[in-house]
Write a protein that holds these residues in place. Structure first.
Motif, PDB file in Angstrom:
ATOM      1  N   THR A  25     106.891  40.959 -46.243  1.00  0.00           N
ATOM      2  CA  THR A  25     107.488  39.796 -45.573  1.00  0.00           C
ATOM      3  C   THR A  25     108.004  38.778 -46.590  1.00  0.00           C
ATOM      4  O   THR A  25     109.118  38.259 -46.465  1.00  0.00           O
ATOM      5  N   ARG A  26     107.181  38.483 -47.620  1.00  0.00           N
ATOM      6  CA  ARG A  26     107.588  37.510 -48.640  1.00  0.00           C
ATOM      7  C   ARG A  26     108.795  37.993 -49.416  1.00  0.00           C
ATOM      8  O   ARG A  26     109.715  37.225 -49.701  1.00  0.00           O
ATOM      9  N   ALA A  27     108.812  39.270 -49.774  1.00  0.00           N
ATOM     10  CA  ALA A  27     109.909  39.812 -50.570  1.00  0.00           C
ATOM     11  C   ALA A  27     111.228  39.730 -49.800  1.00  0.00           C
ATOM     12  O   ALA A  27     112.260  39.336 -50.346  1.00  0.00           O
ATOM     13  N   ILE A  28     111.209  40.097 -48.519  1.00  0.00           N
ATOM     14  CA  ILE A  28     112.424  40.055 -47.711  1.00  0.00           C
ATOM     15  C   ILE A  28     112.856  38.620 -47.452  1.00  0.00           C
ATOM     16  O   ILE A  28     114.046  38.285 -47.522  1.00  0.00           O
ATOM     17  N   ALA A  29     111.892  37.735 -47.176  1.00  0.00           N
ATOM     18  CA  ALA A  29     112.218  36.327 -46.949  1.00  0.00           C
ATOM     19  C   ALA A  29     112.825  35.704 -48.195  1.00  0.00           C
ATOM     20  O   ALA A  29     113.783  34.922 -48.125  1.00  0.00           O
ATOM     21  N   SER A  30     112.289  36.056 -49.366  1.00  0.00           N
ATOM     22  CA  SER A  30     112.824  35.539 -50.625  1.00  0.00           C
ATOM     23  C   SER A  30     114.255  36.016 -50.851  1.00  0.00           C
ATOM     24  O   SER A  30     115.127  35.256 -51.271  1.00  0.00           O
ATOM     25  N   LEU A  31     114.514  37.305 -50.539  1.00  0.00           N
ATOM     26  CA  LEU A  31     115.863  37.851 -50.684  1.00  0.00           C
ATOM     27  C   LEU A  31     116.829  37.157 -49.734  1.00  0.00           C
ATOM     28  O   LEU A  31     117.955  36.821 -50.098  1.00  0.00           O
ATOM     29  N   GLU A  32     116.395  36.910 -48.507  1.00  0.00           N
ATOM     30  CA  GLU A  32     117.244  36.233 -47.520  1.00  0.00           C
ATOM     31  C   GLU A  32     117.562  34.805 -47.958  1.00  0.00           C
ATOM     32  O   GLU A  32     118.687  34.328 -47.772  1.00  0.00           O
ATOM     33  N   ARG A  33     116.576  34.126 -48.557  1.00  0.00           N
ATOM     34  CA  ARG A  33     116.830  32.764 -49.029  1.00  0.00           C
ATOM     35  C   ARG A  33     117.845  32.755 -50.145  1.00  0.00           C
ATOM     36  O   ARG A  33     118.734  31.889 -50.192  1.00  0.00           O
ATOM     37  N   ARG A  34     117.731  33.711 -51.072  1.00  0.00           N
ATOM     38  CA  ARG A  34     118.681  33.740 -52.196  1.00  0.00           C
ATOM     39  C   ARG A  34     120.086  34.085 -51.725  1.00  0.00           C
ATOM     40  O   ARG A  34     121.071  33.567 -52.245  1.00  0.00           O
ATOM     41  N   LEU A  35     120.197  34.975 -50.734  1.00  0.00           N
ATOM     42  CA  LEU A  35     121.511  35.371 -50.232  1.00  0.00           C
ATOM     43  C   LEU A  35     122.077  34.341 -49.259  1.00  0.00           C
ATOM     44  O   LEU A  35     123.299  34.254 -49.067  1.00  0.00           O
ATOM     45  N   GLY A  36     121.192  33.579 -48.619  1.00  0.00           N
ATOM     46  CA  GLY A  36     121.631  32.585 -47.646  1.00  0.00           C
ATOM     47  C   GLY A  36     122.014  33.174 -46.305  1.00  0.00           C
ATOM     48  O   GLY A  36     122.709  32.538 -45.509  1.00  0.00           O
ATOM     49  N   ILE A  37     121.542  34.384 -46.012  1.00  0.00           N
ATOM     50  CA  ILE A  37     121.862  35.043 -44.740  1.00  0.00           C
ATOM     51  C   ILE A  37     120.634  35.800 -44.240  1.00  0.00           C
ATOM     52  O   ILE A  37     119.825  36.279 -45.039  1.00  0.00           O
ATOM     53  N   PRO A  38     120.464  35.920 -42.898  1.00  0.00           N
ATOM     54  CA  PRO A  38     119.357  36.722 -42.373  1.00  0.00           C
ATOM     55  C   PRO A  38     119.705  38.209 -42.451  1.00  0.00           C
ATOM     56  O   PRO A  38     120.813  38.624 -42.076  1.00  0.00           O
ATOM     57  N   LEU A  39     118.794  39.004 -42.944  1.00  0.00           N
ATOM     58  CA  LEU A  39     119.011  40.448 -43.059  1.00  0.00           C
ATOM     59  C   LEU A  39     118.391  41.206 -41.890  1.00  0.00           C
ATOM     60  O   LEU A  39     118.816  42.314 -41.580  1.00  0.00           O
ATOM     61  N   PHE A  40     117.393  40.574 -41.232  1.00  0.00           N
ATOM     62  CA  PHE A  40     116.712  41.216 -40.114  1.00  0.00           C
ATOM     63  C   PHE A  40     116.657  40.271 -38.911  1.00  0.00           C
ATOM     64  O   PHE A  40     116.529  39.054 -39.072  1.00  0.00           O
ATOM     65  N   ASP A  41     116.773  40.843 -37.730  1.00  0.00           N
ATOM     66  CA  ASP A  41     116.616  40.098 -36.478  1.00  0.00           C
ATOM     67  C   ASP A  41     115.168  40.287 -36.025  1.00  0.00           C
ATOM     68  O   ASP A  41     114.747  41.387 -35.682  1.00  0.00           O
ATOM     69  N   ARG A  42     114.398  39.205 -36.045  1.00  0.00           N
ATOM     70  CA  ARG A  42     112.982  39.285 -35.727  1.00  0.00           C
ATOM     71  C   ARG A  42     112.676  38.824 -34.304  1.00  0.00           C
ATOM     72  O   ARG A  42     111.534  38.563 -33.959  1.00  0.00           O
ATOM     73  N   SER A  43     113.699  38.694 -33.470  1.00  0.00           N
ATOM     74  CA  SER A  43     113.508  38.146 -32.125  1.00  0.00           C
ATOM     75  C   SER A  43     112.877  39.143 -31.153  1.00  0.00           C
ATOM     76  O   SER A  43     112.373  38.764 -30.109  1.00  0.00           O
ATOM     77  N   SER A  44     112.918  40.418 -31.477  1.00  0.00           N
ATOM     78  CA  SER A  44     112.359  41.439 -30.587  1.00  0.00           C
ATOM     79  C   SER A  44     111.122  42.056 -31.222  1.00  0.00           C
ATOM     80  O   SER A  44     110.789  41.785 -32.369  1.00  0.00           O
ATOM     81  N   ALA A  45     110.442  42.889 -30.460  1.00  0.00           N
ATOM     82  CA  ALA A  45     109.225  43.534 -30.959  1.00  0.00           C
ATOM     83  C   ALA A  45     109.526  44.424 -32.152  1.00  0.00           C
ATOM     84  O   ALA A  45     108.746  44.485 -33.100  1.00  0.00           O
ATOM     85  N   GLN A  46     110.677  45.107 -32.088  1.00  0.00           N
ATOM     86  CA  GLN A  46     111.063  45.979 -33.191  1.00  0.00           C
ATOM     87  C   GLN A  46     112.018  45.219 -34.113  1.00  0.00           C
ATOM     88  O   GLN A  46     112.963  44.581 -33.657  1.00  0.00           O
ATOM     89  N   VAL A  47     111.758  45.277 -35.406  1.00  0.00           N
ATOM     90  CA  VAL A  47     112.610  44.598 -36.377  1.00  0.00           C
ATOM     91  C   VAL A  47     113.918  45.363 -36.528  1.00  0.00           C
ATOM     92  O   VAL A  47     113.909  46.566 -36.794  1.00  0.00           O
ATOM     93  N   ARG A  48     115.014  44.666 -36.315  1.00  0.00           N
ATOM     94  CA  ARG A  48     116.332  45.296 -36.436  1.00  0.00           C
ATOM     95  C   ARG A  48     117.159  44.561 -37.484  1.00  0.00           C
ATOM     96  O   ARG A  48     117.015  43.342 -37.664  1.00  0.00           O
ATOM     97  N   MET A  49     118.043  45.291 -38.158  1.00  0.00           N
ATOM     98  CA  MET A  49     118.886  44.683 -39.179  1.00  0.00           C
ATOM     99  C   MET A  49     120.059  43.957 -38.537  1.00  0.00           C
ATOM    100  O   MET A  49     120.612  44.401 -37.528  1.00  0.00           O
TER     101      MET A  49
END
Length: 288
Positions: A25-49
């Motif tokens: 979770t931390r690694a992906i969140a850190s990557l998203e912060r550096r890129l400035g864009i969300p890479l995954f949609d976490r709104s549903s039970a299953q994580v989707r890109m």
């Protein structure tokens, strides 16, 4: 990221990689912060890109394929190479940048010994006897004797846990409420001097005696520090106040003039191929 995309779950991705879910979770969140864009949609039970995540993953896979091709190319040329290659580089790049190069080279040329000499800061003079040197220059016109790898610069960073506890500064005046980490000794001068203005004079409250110690103190959550851009590859660090990055410097790979059969040539060719595909050294468009 690829594991999370394949599994559709951070939990399953962590199990696949043999690490904790929090690390994923931390690694992906850190990557998203550096890129400035969300890479995954976490709104549903299953994580989707997201669409941006799909595009980024495709690029990441091309980079991985390029590394595999580089290793294959090395295996195809001169497997009978023998001798010793002396490599000099900044210590901070040892694990981040050179590790995959050393691994690929060892697999491709088991008959060649590699001796590494790591100096603490990219600004320090490397071992003069090295065959291959990864070094930094501030010259606008880099030397023609070396291969340009990418750009690096100093910026401000803090541990994620420090920011969660103390908040993220949004301007220079906010820094007065935070602990600043700096280096004392060796005549290097303050790393915060680039941010000093008439209205803001940095007052570090935590001091270390080296770049490495400063980085460890920052990662441990002791305060904010000025670090090199490639050190932001650590998932536990987050860049803050990016508008105050120092002027970018060019990272180059120099190879000592040797005979054509010398294994230093093989090492340099492989290193250039791999290093140029590493985002923390090639993000020139994001540099100051």
């Amino acid at each position: 990221m690829q594991a999370a995309a394949l599994e559709g779950s951070f939990v399953l991705a962590a199990q696949r990689l043999g690490i904790s879910q929090a690390s994923v979770t931390r690694a992906i969140a850190s990557l998203e912060r550096r890129l400035g864009i969300p890479l995954f949609d976490r709104s549903s039970a299953q994580v989707r890109m997201t669409d941006a995540g799909v595009a980024f993953l495709a690029h990441a896979r091309r980079v991985t394929e390029a590394l595999d091709q580089a290793g294959a190319a090395a295996l195809a040329g001169l497997p009978q190479a023998r001798g010793v290659v002396k490599v000099a580089a900044p210590m901070g790049l040892a694990a981040i940048a050179l590790a995959p190069v050393l691994t690929a080279f060892a697999m491709a040329h088991p008959g060649v010994s590699v001796r590494c000499s790591f100096h603490e800061s990219p600004r320090e003079s490397p071992d003069p006897g090295a065959d291959v040197v990864l070094a930094m220059t501030s010259d606008r016109t880099p030397s023609a004797s070396g291969a340009v790898i990418g750009k690096v610069w100093r910026t401000t960073a803090a541990a994620v846990r420090y920011l969660e506890k103390h908040g993220t500064p949004k301007s220079l005046k906010d820094l007065a409420a935070h602990r600043l980490i700096d280096i004392r000794g060796k005549g290097t001068g303050s790393h915060w001097s680039a941010m000093e203005t008439v209205r803001f004079v940095p007052a570090p409250r935590v001091w270390t005696d080296s770049d490495e110690a400063t980085l460890h103190a920052c990662a441990a959550g002791l305060g904010l520090a000025r670090v090199w851009s490639y050190e932001l590859m650590r998932s536990d660090l987050e860049e803050i106040l990016p508008r105050y990055r120092e002027t970018a410097r060019t990272m180059m790979l120099h190879t000592r003039q040797t005979e054509s059969w010398h294994p230093a040539r093989l090492f340099s060719e492989l290193a250039i191929e791999i290093l140029r595909n590493q985002s923390h050294l090639t993000s020139a468009s994001a540099s100051p």
